[in-house]
Write a protein that holds these residues in place. Structure first.
Motif: not given
Lengths: 394, 378
Positions: A186, A188-196, A199-200, B84, B92, B98, B113, B161
């Motif tokens: 979960i 990692e998915s935020a990270e790959i969407m662009g979250a620093s 932010r994660v 990022f 996945f 989420f 973002i 995106y």
């Protein structure tokens, strides 16, 4: 007809009802009766006969008329909420560092993080006085060496610090558990969407562990508003509800007023339970999946060092009273003198002269309580699960 | 997919290696993997678990740091960019939606973002949710959706995106068989519509064959073969690939060359390969392993049919589109079972009957005998 009844009696199983009856008796004698007596007496003014005609709200009215009552109520709230706040401020980052960064000594922190739960908080409070009290070693040292005076340990700050140091493990351990068991993908998915990274943490990691934090906060709140020992020792003129009860009982023997204060305290805790249930009911989710991958660990060296220093600091500070207790036990006459000056095993040899009875009492109480609780508990749960005689809600 | 032959390479992986070290041992997960992925294609990494396909994908995503080699995306060195900032979409295996956010917020996450305006976020989310066909679910939480729906939301979330690259890590493995077939077609359709370069990881060879433009078959941290699904299936370069993809029969034989190749089997039977493939005609060694797909063989009720292998029918499986015969033949006194697929039932042949098995030489291949160990390992 008679035969039919006899037949039914033969096949009728008495055991569940017997056990349930036993449970009912225990419940009434040890819980319902004293509790209802407290509730009842809280509505009677001291000296009046306990009859229905004499029921009154006078005891509760004290909360609006007496400044002592009012301040005790607000002090209790202050202590409860501050302890929750500071426990979170210590416990959550610590859980994050141990669960999610390369901070070394993880088992060390986890083990020592649970230690404060073992020592009674009021023993800790004594140690705080020994260290930071008006005659405390640290204070004395700082004043002599740097002419620096620490703020007074007595009153609200001391009470809050002493309680927080013994309650933060609830937040730390519960949050740690939630962080470890959450699905690492979960984040990692935020990270790959662009979250620093930050932010994660803010949008994903923290929201996911909120149920655990709330559960921990509730325990911390209950422990701190119900705590008597610490405010009794460190409070001074700073009264909270539990010390006010003590004050009413020992000072005026006003059991009725004490009962009323206790009622207010119970309502406070009940409100906290309801609030936490409301918060968690909206956000309860299990993110545990079949993936065997362990929680992902941040590779940042900076976080590693911040985490190590932070955790070491917390552990040291929270175990300071424990260390002091151990240390003091080997000294003679410290707390009378400025610095400990004589070390011996005398205290331990004296244990067997003076403390034999207390030790025996402690052991006896612990053993019998465990025994009775486990016998009754086992019987009840067996009957409850296997026989289901109705009325299992008890 | 010949049109991709001319498209440019977008992602270039060179000599990628990855060693996982723990206190006690180290595992070489990737060993000199080199791949070129072209613009807009759906490229599949296929292999058994532990072959390194997921590790390759995670290196591309940036979740694993390669021990050696380079990953180059349109001239950028990917390895120096944190995940990022790579502008990648990823789905996945567990979907990893989420749980605390609504479907709308899940999909909008990447857009927020990127600081798009509120109207544009709404527009884009609505459009992508319509593309995956789940308009009615926007206000719900992920736990209220079925597995297939969660999977599509995960895809929408990764595409909304406009990523430069889409990574799919076994996206169908948590779905039941029928939904899996439906969803792989959906993924293909959505991928084509979005025209996004995609790397797809799976251990399911049928899935890989049906969905991909090109496939890389991986084994033990190395790439065994790269090619289109047809090439991989019809012209495997090794016994390992031949065995992993689809069904295959392997028969040890001795090769004699005349005008036509004559294969002598351990049973003493001989088959003259008429119209055989280039591979068989150019095979120069004396010993070999004959590889034939089940559908390249034929069953004859006439057990004395010339140019065939004699055997006995053990099992007949009706699979709908084909009928599969399990025929026991004798090689070296040891029984060996071979599979023969026929379009329909062969008349007068039942379980226990003696039959002749004919081999169609055009698609058959000979592999050198030293590759036998690849077979035993799998």
């Amino acid at each position: 007809m008679v035969r039919a009844i006899k037949q039914r009696l033969k096949t009728f199983e008495f055991t569940p009802y017997l056990v349930l009856g036993l449970a009912l008796i225990i419940l009434v004698v040890f819980i319902v009766y004293p509790l209802s007596k407290v509730i009842f007496s809280s509505f009677i003014v001291k000296g009046d006969a306990p009859t229905l005609r004499n029921l009154t709200l006078d005891n509760f009215a004290q909360f609006s008329t007496s400044t002592l009552y009012r301040s005790a109520f607000f002090n209790t709230m202050t202590v409860g909420l501050s302890c929750v706040l500071f426990s979170c401020l210590i416990g959550i980052p610590m859980a994050y560092f141990v669960a999610k960064t390369q901070t070394p000594l993880k088992t060390f922190f986890l083990t020592l993080g649970t230690l404060p739960l073992i020592l009674p908080p009021f023993v800790g409070a004594y140690s705080w006085i020994l260290l930071f009290g008006r005659q405390g070693v640290v204070n004395y040292f700082l004043e002599n060496a740097f002419n620096f005076k620490l703020p007074d340990i007595y009153g609200a700050p001391g009470v809050i610090i002493a309680i927080t140091m013994s309650t933060y493990p609830f937040i730390f351990l519960l949050t740690y558990g939630a962080l470890i068991s959450a699905d690492p993908y979960i984040e990692e998915s935020a990270e790959i969407m662009g979250a620093s990274r930050w932010r994660v943490i803010r949008t994903v990691t923290l929201p996911l562990v909120i149920p655990a934090i709330v559960a921990g906060a509730l325990i911390v709140f209950m422990r701190s508003v119900g705590n008597f020992g610490v405010p009794a020792i460190l409070g001074g003129n700073f009264y909270v509800l539990p010390t006010l009860i003590h004050f009413q009982v020992t000072g005026f023997f006003n059991l009725n007023a004490a009962a009323a204060i206790a009622m207010v305290n119970v309502v406070l805790v009940a409100a906290a339970i309801l609030l936490s249930q409301y918060v968690t009911s909206k956000r309860s989710y299990v993110t545990i999946t079949s993936t065997t991958q362990a929680a992902r660990i941040s590779s940042s060296k900076l976080l590693k060092w911040i985490g190590t220093i932070f955790c070491l600091g917390v552990i040291f500070f929270s175990l300071l009273p424990h260390l002091t207790v151990i240390f003091t036990s080997f000294t003679e006459g410290w707390a009378g003198t400025r610095y400990p000056n004589k070390f011996s095993l005398q205290n331990y040899s004296r244990i067997f002269e003076i403390a034999l009875v207390p030790i025996r009492n402690s052991l006896f109480l612990a053993t019998t309580a465990t025994l009775i609780a486990s016998v009754i508990g086992t019987l009840l749960s067996y009957i409850n699960v296997r026989k289901n005689p109705g009325g299992s809600w008890i | 997919m010949t049109e991709h032959e001319e498209s440019r390479v977008t992602l270039s992986i060179r000599n990628l290696s990855k060693v996982f070290r723990s206190k006690h041992d180290q595992v070489q997960a990737l060993n000199n993997v080199s791949l070129d992925i072209r613009e807009g294609e759906l490229f599949t990494l296929l292999g058994p678990s532990g072959c390194g396909k997921t590790t390759t994908l995670r290196c591309v995503a940036g979740f694993e740091k390669p021990s050696g080699g380079t990953i180059d995306f349109l001239g950028q060195d990917f390895t120096s960019i944190p995940p990022f900032r790579r502008n990648i979409g990823m789905v996945f295996q567990s979907y990893a939606l989420f749980p605390h956010l609504s479907i709308f917020e899940n999909v909008a996450y990447g857009l927020r973002i990127r600081k798009l305006s509120r109207r544009e976020i709404e527009d884009r989310v609505n459009r992508i949710i319509a593309l995956v066909g789940l308009e009615a679910t926007q206000k719900r939480k992920p736990s209220e959706l079925s597995g297939g729906q969660q999977q599509r939301i995960a895809l929408a979330r990764a595409l909304v995106y406009d990523p430069q690259l889409l990574l799919l890590d076994e996206p169908l493995s948590n779905l039941d068989a029928k939904l899996r077939v439906y969803m792989r077609e959906e993924i293909r359709r959505i991928q084509q519509q979005a025209k996004v370069t995609t790397i797809y990881v799976t251990h399911d060879q049928e899935e890989a064959l049906s969905i991909s433009d090109r496939i890389a078959v991986m084994h033990a941290g190395k790439v065994s073969q790269v090619g289109s699904p047809d090439e991989i299936y019809e012209n495997p370069h090794s016994i390992r690939v031949a065995d992993f993809i689809g069904q295959a029969n392997f028969l040890t034989c001795t090769v004699q060359r005349d005008a036509d190749s004559v294969l002598s089997f351990r049973s003493g039977e001989q088959i003259k390969m008429i119209n055989s493939s280039d591979n068989i005609r150019n095979y120069r060694e004396r010993e070999g392993i004959l590889f034939v797909r089940p559908e390249q063989m034929e069953i004859s009720a006439d057990a004395n049919h010339p140019n065939s292998l004699r055997g006995e029918v053990k099992v007949i499986l009706y699979l709908g589109s084909v009928v599969r015969y399990y025929v026991e033949i004798f090689q070296n006194q040891k029984p060996q079972e071979i599979l023969v697929d026929q379009d329909r039932r062969v008349r007068d042949v039942g379980v226990g009957d003696p039959v002749a098995v004919l081999v169609h030489g055009q698609e058959a291949k000979l592999f050198p005998t030293e590759q036998r160990k690849q077979l035993e390992k799998m």
